[in-house]
Design a protein around this motif. Structure first.
Motif, short mmCIF file in Angstrom:
data_model
loop_
_atom_site.label_atom_id
_atom_site.label_comp_id
_atom_site.label_asym_id
_atom_site.label_seq_id
_atom_site.Cartn_x
_atom_site.Cartn_y
_atom_site.Cartn_z
N ASP A 74 -7.43 2.48 -19.97
CA ASP A 74 -6.86 1.43 -20.82
C ASP A 74 -5.36 1.60 -21.00
O ASP A 74 -4.83 1.35 -22.10
CB ASP A 74 -7.57 1.40 -22.18
N GLY A 75 -4.68 2.06 -19.96
CA GLY A 75 -3.23 2.19 -20.01
C GLY A 75 -2.72 3.45 -20.67
O GLY A 75 -1.51 3.66 -20.75
N LYS A 76 -3.59 4.32 -21.14
CA LYS A 76 -3.18 5.54 -21.84
C LYS A 76 -3.58 6.77 -21.02
O LYS A 76 -4.65 6.81 -20.41
CB LYS A 76 -3.84 5.61 -23.22
N VAL A 77 -2.69 7.78 -21.04
CA VAL A 77 -2.97 9.02 -20.32
C VAL A 77 -4.09 9.77 -21.04
O VAL A 77 -4.00 10.04 -22.24
CB VAL A 77 -1.72 9.90 -20.23
N VAL A 78 -5.13 10.11 -20.29
CA VAL A 78 -6.26 10.83 -20.89
C VAL A 78 -6.44 12.21 -20.28
O VAL A 78 -7.13 13.06 -20.85
CB VAL A 78 -7.57 10.02 -20.75
N LEU B 46 -12.06 8.67 -9.43
CA LEU B 46 -11.84 7.38 -8.79
C LEU B 46 -13.06 6.48 -8.88
O LEU B 46 -12.93 5.24 -8.79
CB LEU B 46 -11.45 7.59 -7.32
N GLY B 47 -14.23 7.05 -9.05
CA GLY B 47 -15.45 6.26 -9.14
C GLY B 47 -15.72 5.67 -10.50
O GLY B 47 -16.66 4.89 -10.66
N ARG B 48 -14.91 6.03 -11.51
CA ARG B 48 -15.13 5.53 -12.86
C ARG B 48 -14.47 4.16 -13.05
O ARG B 48 -13.35 3.93 -12.59
CB ARG B 48 -14.55 6.50 -13.89
N ASP B 49 -15.17 3.27 -13.72
CA ASP B 49 -14.61 1.96 -14.02
C ASP B 49 -13.56 2.09 -15.13
O ASP B 49 -13.71 2.89 -16.06
CB ASP B 49 -15.71 1.00 -14.48
N GLY B 50 -12.51 1.28 -15.02
CA GLY B 50 -11.47 1.27 -16.05
C GLY B 50 -10.55 2.47 -16.01
O GLY B 50 -9.81 2.72 -16.95
N THR B 51 -10.59 3.21 -14.90
CA THR B 51 -9.77 4.41 -14.76
C THR B 51 -8.74 4.21 -13.65
O THR B 51 -9.02 3.62 -12.61
CB THR B 51 -10.65 5.63 -14.42
N LEU B 52 -7.53 4.70 -13.91
CA LEU B 52 -6.48 4.74 -12.91
C LEU B 52 -6.13 6.20 -12.65
O LEU B 52 -5.96 6.98 -13.59
CB LEU B 52 -5.23 3.99 -13.36
N VAL B 53 -6.01 6.56 -11.37
CA VAL B 53 -5.74 7.94 -10.99
C VAL B 53 -4.50 7.98 -10.11
O VAL B 53 -4.33 7.13 -9.22
CB VAL B 53 -6.94 8.55 -10.24
N TRP B 54 -3.65 8.96 -10.39
CA TRP B 54 -2.49 9.19 -9.53
C TRP B 54 -2.50 10.65 -9.10
O TRP B 54 -2.61 11.57 -9.92
CB TRP B 54 -1.19 8.88 -10.26
N ASP C 298 5.98 3.63 -19.95
CA ASP C 298 6.67 2.73 -20.89
C ASP C 298 5.92 1.44 -21.13
O ASP C 298 6.23 0.71 -22.07
CB ASP C 298 8.09 2.42 -20.38
N ASP C 299 4.97 1.10 -20.27
CA ASP C 299 4.27 -0.17 -20.41
C ASP C 299 2.77 0.03 -20.20
O ASP C 299 2.23 -0.30 -19.15
CB ASP C 299 4.81 -1.19 -19.40
N PRO C 300 2.07 0.57 -21.22
CA PRO C 300 0.63 0.78 -21.08
C PRO C 300 -0.14 -0.52 -20.83
O PRO C 300 -1.17 -0.51 -20.15
CB PRO C 300 0.23 1.41 -22.43
N LEU D 18 -3.71 -3.55 -15.97
CA LEU D 18 -3.93 -4.54 -14.92
C LEU D 18 -4.33 -3.90 -13.60
O LEU D 18 -4.46 -4.59 -12.59
CB LEU D 18 -2.67 -5.39 -14.72
N GLY D 19 -4.49 -2.59 -13.60
CA GLY D 19 -5.04 -1.94 -12.42
C GLY D 19 -4.03 -1.29 -11.51
O GLY D 19 -2.86 -1.08 -11.87
N VAL D 20 -4.49 -0.97 -10.30
CA VAL D 20 -3.70 -0.19 -9.36
C VAL D 20 -2.44 -0.93 -8.92
O VAL D 20 -1.44 -0.30 -8.52
CB VAL D 20 -4.57 0.20 -8.15
#
Length: 346
Positions: free
Chosen positions: A21-25, A38-46, A149-151, A156-158
């Protein structure tokens, strides 16, 4: 932001980060957890691999199903900027640029290019981005600042991650182009300097042309890269129309950078041609002055040669006269040589 140092034959540094949800977890998790995240919904990975161990990269690629040709492109040298769509991901290669100052080189008059390029390759997956850097010359801190700076944008995804990376690279292109533009303006002032620093102008012109050629190789293909990203955005993950304006603005910046680079190329070509014309004009001026001096010197030469100095003069028919004549000839010739040498005519 912590790092994990690899233990492969080539060493390397690994940085990982996960957003929800735009926040670092989570940060600095192990590479063997990447596929799970990467298989989790709503997650972004870098995942950032700096100077990666090739074996570790291939192992990660095998786990995530990355195309082997793309993996080979990520670690090989000489790849051009491009964006390629593969079955499970999109592969990007772009180059960040930086222009060193003259004092950094230690040789203000050097012909060595000051342009430094850093390649960044990226595997764009439905829920994450894996970046591969050949060196740490490109600082990822500004990219992280844009993301953090813009969670709301990260929700909006990858596509938001890719936009932040490309936008940072293109901003670096603008900084480099601006510095080259300033250098060309300075060169124009030096070009019309009456003191005629011809050699310095030639060296700087050559170096700027060399730097612009190198810059064009990484800036102009960015139009194709951004175009390809725009075409493939909806093929990996859901396309959020909210990002369309951001990508349109990015593409506009890429076009401006390309056009600016082309205009600088025309300017440096004009300076090169103008420098040649000015050298011809200065040569004509020097020839006119030399012709005038030759005419002045020809008068006494003709007189003394005609009469053969056979009329009484101080030291006539005396050894001292020969010495006096020789002294006058050598002194006059030496004075003219010194004057012409100082003006750069000979």
């Amino acid at each position: 932001m912590g790092t994990i140092t690899g233990t492969g034959t080539n060493g390397g540094r690994v940085t990982t980060r996960r957003w929800e949800d735009g926040k670092v977890v989570e940060e600095d998790f192990a590479l063997d957890e990447v596929s799970e995240h990467l298989g989790r919904d709503g997650t972004l990975v870098w995942v950032d691999l700096c100077e990666p161990d090739h074996a570790a990269l291939r192992a990660l690629a095998g786990e995530l199903g990355l195309d082997p040709h793309a993996v080979e492109d990520a670690i090989s040298s000489g790849e051009r900027p491009k964006a390629t769509r593969h079955a499970k991901h999109t592969f990007l290669t772009v180059y960040a640029t930086e222009l060193d100052a003259d004092e950094d080189r230690g040789e203000p008059g050097s012909r060595e290019s000051r342009l430094r390029t850093s390649r960044i390759s990226a595997f764009v997956l439905p829920n994450g981005v894996i970046t591969v850097r050949g060196s740490d010359h490109f600082d990822v801190a500004p990219v992280l600042e844009r993301w953090n700076d813009d969670p709301e944008l990260l929700r909006l995804g990858v596509g938001a991650l890719v936009h932040g990376l490309l936008d940072t690279v293109v901003d670096g292109h603008f900084d480099t182009i601006q510095r080259l533009d300033d250098a060309i303006e300075s060169l124009e002032d030096q070009l019309f300097d009456e003191r005629g620093q011809t050699h310095a102008v030639q060296v700087r012109t050559y170096r700027l042309r060399k730097e612009l050629v190198e810059l064009r190789r990484v800036v102009l293909p960015m139009r194709e890269v951004v175009n390809a990203v725009l075409r493939h955005r909806g093929e990996l993950a859901e396309r959020h129309t909210e990002l369309d304006g951001f990508y349109d603005d990015l593409y506009d910046h890429v076009l401006r950078a390309s056009e600016w680079t082309e205009s600088l190329r025309d300017m440096i070509t004009t300076i090169f041609e103008t420098n040649l014309s000015l050298q011809d004009a200065r040569l004509n001026t020097v020839m006119k002055k030399l012709t005038g001096w030759a005419a002045i010197i020809a008068v006494p030469t003709a007189v003394t040669g005609w009469f053969g100095q056979n009329v009484p003069y101080p030291g006539f028919a005396q050894p001292s006269g020969v010495l006096l004549s020789t002294t006058v000839i050598l002194g006059g010739g030496g004075l003219l040589y010194a004057v012409f040498r100082r003006k750069g005519w000979i």
